[in-house]
Design a protein around this motif. Structure first.
Motif, short mmCIF file in Angstrom:
data_model
loop_
_atom_site.label_atom_id
_atom_site.label_comp_id
_atom_site.label_asym_id
_atom_site.label_seq_id
_atom_site.Cartn_x
_atom_site.Cartn_y
_atom_site.Cartn_z
N SER A 227 0.84 -1.20 0.00
CA SER A 227 0.00 0.00 0.00
C SER A 227 0.87 1.25 0.00
N ASP B 219 -10.48 2.42 -9.10
CA ASP B 219 -10.41 2.16 -10.54
C ASP B 219 -11.79 2.09 -11.17
N GLY C 244 -3.88 6.16 -3.88
CA GLY C 244 -3.56 5.24 -4.97
C GLY C 244 -3.90 5.81 -6.33
N CYS D 275 -8.63 -0.42 -3.88
CA CYS D 275 -7.96 -0.24 -5.17
C CYS D 275 -8.95 -0.48 -6.32
N CYS E 168 -7.59 6.50 0.49
CA CYS E 168 -8.19 5.23 0.89
C CYS E 168 -7.86 4.96 2.36
#
Lengths: 667, 349
Positions: free
Chosen positions: A46, B61, B332, B57, B313
């Motif tokens: 991460s 996306d 991310g 993640c 996140c």
């Protein structure tokens, strides 16, 4: 004879069986360790994504700092500490990654002693901020519950490259202006400008001196001057562009004031017309009829899109249309379309400095044509001539090539000189560009400083300017310029190595000094003088307190994203070992004490950050000598492990990444 | 030979040895049991945290929390004349009364394409005298297909020919803002865009015709990306917001909200908290998992602030034994709003 086991045999059997059972049992913790390692790999994955994302996407602009000076060592913006390398960009108080104190890092063992070798090579280890990071002001982020992610540390393997230099240190190009617009007038400081005899003396004076022929206006806002008119004093055309801004007394035949400034001071149809006349006058001044196709186009329904319609150099065509289009547009404020600019408004000739301006009939169609042509020429110039600085770049359409490529020539001797305000010697590499910079001109901050002809001493003898490629004595040349050269993937590849280690369990995890901070991370002022006296080095470091209220005179936390100690937000402002500075003598700050008020944190403009200034105490704070609240829980934590203990750091993952040589920001 | 049994002493020694050994084995067994328990717990936790990271993640996306092709799609609705982040452009564009269709093609916004240039006046101010002139009349922008606007001082000039006109740029910006809100506008326009256009002057514009909403904020003038997002944060609300948003109208309000983060003075933690409350997507993983499993959630908040698109996140897990919560925070790489919409075919005619 039948015989049973002896007691000894029985005992031995039991011991063997027990050993087997215990050995088997000992295997089980390995499973736990494997799961713990899996957890750390999860954290590391991460965090690897996060720091690569920050490196690629975060905006690390520092809008409140001097970016130009009279010597390359007097602004830190071009120093290594501001490079585009991942660890320098992301390791800051806002971007979530801080250097681990070297005193702690030196206690960590790792496979093949990789950590110590990395430190020996000058690298750092980094830990992750407890609050995460990003674009938020650090103290507005909700408190994060404790987690193990701070046990994950990272180092960067592979050497940093010779990156592009962020900006030309003597002139922070690109200068950007709206198109169209009047000539660029600069305010040189604010506040106290009243000097003896009304001379433009005050807190902000020109260094090294006021440029010859400076046309300055002194008002409540400070000393204003016209940049284009002083940028290239050897170019009489540009010097004469001052007329577009304002005429001087006695220059006009009718005794009236012409140019943009008189119009802005007293807007009216008449003053707008005189502004336009001044712009037309300058077009004619550039060369009789040289801009005829622009002033009286054969087809005003199509803009002129290139520089083929005039013999003037491109940058002068750009400037001429910039002024002309702006002056023309101001007329729409005063003359209506119907019965005015529809049919045409007669613009008579004006006699300025002995030269008449062209007469013309101004129409709506012509204004639209000028405007569109101005944009075409400005955009084409910016895109076609990235190394011609004769005209500012269009503010409304910034493009990548507005930022020319510079690279330090590491294979030629550097130039050297003295740091302003001190007697300390400094050296800096000279610069390479893919092509020579044309019309370099003077900078806005130092219009009296002739960049083209400035030289400094070369180590080993001789003198040179800022450029390396033009130096025949060293044989250095543009062939050394490598930013545009093809490269193999391996040349740009560096590696993030993650380890897991419980470094926070050290007794000095929060009182150990910060990792050494590069001195160029100190946001010092560029050279300046006040009431005739140049600031000394300490004054440039302080930059607050003793002078008149020249705002901003304190560091602006939210403008300094890649400056100061990367742990700035967390730094302690006093010694946690108490007044005697010795641990364990009874006057220490107690473990678990609330240290909220003992941290640098964020300050607004009304107060003076405790890590700012040349005095010993703020310098200690700046350097993080008192440690930092590294888990950001606002408590002083001391772990159970003495500092004499070594810890084993477990390697948990490696990620390769692409290391850019120029500043980029993806979205 | 006579048979001989263990002597008492031998027996006692044997029992003692046996007891010691049994104790060791029991201790080892207990440790092994503990290890198995801990290992299991860690493994479950790891898998769930890993699932949380993957969920986060995947979300940054896929944008499923905002528009789920397999589920709810409330953000495709209209809110009066305005669209929401996933409303098809064909709907909102028509509602905005813009003639030219959205064009996000590769070369449409290239530097060399004059129609993409912003042609306004950077000094245009809300309420100030237009001493720099009326840029709207000079081809700065005149809506495609609309009659030339009338300016109180200047009148009604003819529309400039297309080659001199900024009408296309006008229509793109004019259509995007009511369609998608500020987050979408910034996402769709190139990074060097100026957020401004010239329309017909009215009570909601400057005298030159620039909408007031574009001349407020840190600098009361048409702005570029960095100053527009310097003190202001623009976010995007998920389809099932956690707090403060009750329905499509409220969602629409939140979509268009801007959060001030003026950093020069005072703590603005409450402002940031409000932003997160209103815009954070919270996904509880395995809501019907066994009671001895940790509770894991993945949270996402998307913002644009200081010219930085951030997908923040947070994966949080709560121990079923102690009740303690831990969090893993990271940002991310994700798909842009435009990419998410294009993959759903929402930008076509």
């Amino acid at each position: 004879m039948r015989r049973g086991f002896t007691l000894f045999e029985v005992a031995m059997s039991l011991v063997i069986a027990t050993t087997a059972v215990v050995t088997a049992a000992m295997v089980f913790p390995t499973g736990v360790k494997a799961q713990q390692a899996a957890r750390f790999r999860l954290y590391a994955a991460s965090k690897a994504m996060e720091i690569c994302e920050r490196n690629a996407c975060a905006n690390v602009a520092n809008p409140a700092l001097d970016h130009e000076a009279c010597a390359p060592w007097d602004v830190g913006y071009t120093y290594r500490s501001q490079s585009s390398d991942l660890e320098t960009k992301v390791s800051g108080h806002r971007f979530g990654m801080h250097p681990l104190p070297v005193t702690i890092a030196r206690r960590l063992d790792s496979d093949e002693d990789e950590i110590q070798r990395l430190l020996d090579d000058g690298g750092y280890l980094y830990y992750f901020a407890a609050t995460g990071g990003g674009s938020w002001r650090e103290d507005t982020v909700p408190q994060s519950p404790p987690d193990d992610a701070q046990r994950v540390i990272v180092g960067v393997q592979g050497y940093a490259q010779n990156n592009a230099v962020n900006a030309f240190p003597l002139k922070a190009w690109p200068y950007s202006v709206p198109y169209p617009s009047p000539p660029t007038f600069m305010i040189h400081g604010t506040g106290d400008v009243a000097g003896p005899g009304g001379a433009p003396r005050g807190r902000c004076e020109f260094l090294p001196s006021a440029p010859a022929g400076l046309e300055a206006w002194q008002g409540g806002a400070g000393v204003s001057y016209l940049w284009e008119a002083v940028s290239q004093p050897g170019d009489a055309d540009l010097v004469a562009s001052r007329m577009v801004f304002t005429s001087k007394a006695g220059e006009s035949a009718d005794g009236l004031a012409y140019g943009y400034k008189p119009y802005f001071d007293a807007p009216s149809a008449e003053s707008a017309t005189r502004y336009l006349q001044a712009a037309l006058w300058w077009c004619e001044r550039l060369g009789a009829g040289a801009l005829a196709d622009f002033i009286a186009p054969s087809d005003a329904t199509r803009p002129i899109e290139d520089f083929s319609r005039s013999s003037l150099p491109p940058h002068k065509q750009v400037l001429a249309l910039r002024y002309l289009a702006h002056a023309g547009l101001t007329m729409t404020r005063w003359f209506p379309y119907a019965g005015g600019l529809d049919d045409g408004v007669a613009i008579p000739s004006a006699l300025l400095a002995g030269q008449p301006s062209p007469e013309l009939t101004l129409t709506h169609e012509l204004i639209v044509f000028w405007h569109a042509t101005s944009l075409h020429l400005a955009h084409r110039f910016a895109a076609s001539y990235p190394y011609d600085w004769g005209a500012p770049r269009p503010l409304e359409r910034a493009i990548m090539t507005d930022y020319p490529l510079f690279e330090y020539d590491l294979f030629a001797p550097p130039i050297g000189g003295t740091i302003a305000g001190s007697t300390t010697h400094a050296d800096q590499w000279r610069l390479l560009t893919p092509q020579p910079v044309k019309n370099l001109g003077r900078s806005m901050s130092y219009p009296g400083f002739d960049i083209d002809n400035a030289t400094w001493t070369i180590a080993g003898g001789g003198a040179s300017g800022i450029w390396s490629q033009g130096d025949p004595t060293t044989g250095s040349g543009r062939t050394r310029f490598s930013l545009c050269a093809p490269f193999a993937a391996s040349e740009r590849c560096r590696q993030l190595v993650f380890w897991a280690v419980d470094w926070m369990s050290y007794e000095d995890a929060e009182t150990a000094p910060s990792a050494p901070v590069d001195a160029s991370k100190y946001p010092k002022w560029a050279p300046i003088q006040e009431w005739g006296t140049p600031w000394d080095f300490a004054r440039m470091m302080n930059a607050a307190g003793s002078g008149p209220g020249w705002s901003p005179d304190t560091w602006v936390d939210h403008h300094l994203h890649t400056w100061r100690n990367p742990e700035k937000q967390l730094l302690y402002t006093r010694d946690m070992a108490g007044p005697d500075g010795v641990d364990g003598t009874g006057d220490d700050v107690g473990t678990g004490s609330d240290v909220t008020t003992d941290m640098v944190g964020n300050t607004d403009w009304s107060s003076f950050p405790k890590d700012q200034g040349a005095a010993p105490e703020p310098v200690r704070v700046f350097n993080g000598l008192y440690g930092a609240d590294r888990n950001f829980n606002h408590r002083l934590d001391r772990g159970p492990l003495p500092r004499t203990t070594r810890l084993r750091a477990q390697t948990i993952g490696r990620w390769n990444y692409y290391d850019t040589r120029v500043h980029v920001q993806l979205r | 030979m006579t048979e001989r049994a263990f002597t008492l002493l031998e027996l006692m020694i044997a029992i003692a040895i046996g007891a010691v050994i049994a104790g060791m084995v029991i201790a080892a067994a207990r440790m092994a049991s503990d290890c198995v328990t801990a290992g299991n717990r860690l493994a479950i936790e790891n898998q769930l945290i890993g699932a949380g990271v993957l969920a986060a993640c995947d979300e940054i996306d896929s944008w499923k929390a905002y528009d789920d092709p397999d589920g709810g799609q409330p953000l495709r609705a209209m809110s009066g004349p305005r669209g929401l982040p996933f409303t098809p452009l064909a709907q909102t564009w028509a509602a905005a009364g813009v003639a030219a269709a959205w064009d996000g093609g590769e070369s449409a916004w290239s530097m060399h394409n004059p129609r993409a240039w912003w042609r306004g006046c950077m000094a245009e101010r809300a309420g100030s005298d237009p001493v720099n002139g009326f840029y709207g009349v000079s081809g700065a922008s005149v809506p495609i297909g609309e009659p030339a606007p009338t300016y109180a001082r200047y009148g009604t000039p003819p529309q400039p020919p297309p080659v001199l006109s900024g009408a296309w740029q006008h229509d793109m910006v004019r259509g995007l803002e009511p369609a998608l809100g500020m987050y979408g506008l910034i996402d769709y326009l190139p990074a060097n865009a100026i957020y401004g256009y010239y329309g017909a002057p009215n009570a909601w514009t400057t005298e030159g015709g620039v909408p007031h909403w574009m001349t407020v904020g840190a600098l009361p003038a048409p702005q570029a990306l960095y100053p527009a997002t310097y003190n202001d944060v623009f976010s995007i609300v998920p389809r099932n917001p956690a707090a403060g948003t009750g329905g499509p109208a409220d969602i629409a309000t939140t979509v268009r909200a801007r959060w001030q983060t003026w950093e020069g003075g005072g703590s603005l933690a409450a402002n940031v908290r409000d932003l997160i409350d209103r815009n954070e997507h919270r996904d509880v993983l395995m809501p019907i998992a066994p009671a001895h499993w940790p509770r894991v959630s993945a949270r996402i908040v998307r913002t644009i602030h200081k010219a930085y698109f951030t997908n923040a996140c947070t994966v949080a897990w709560t121990s079923p034994l102690t009740g303690a919560t831990s969090e893993l925070r990271f940002t991310g790489f994700g798909t842009t709003l435009r990419g998410a919409r294009q993959s759903r075919g929402l930008d076509g005619p």
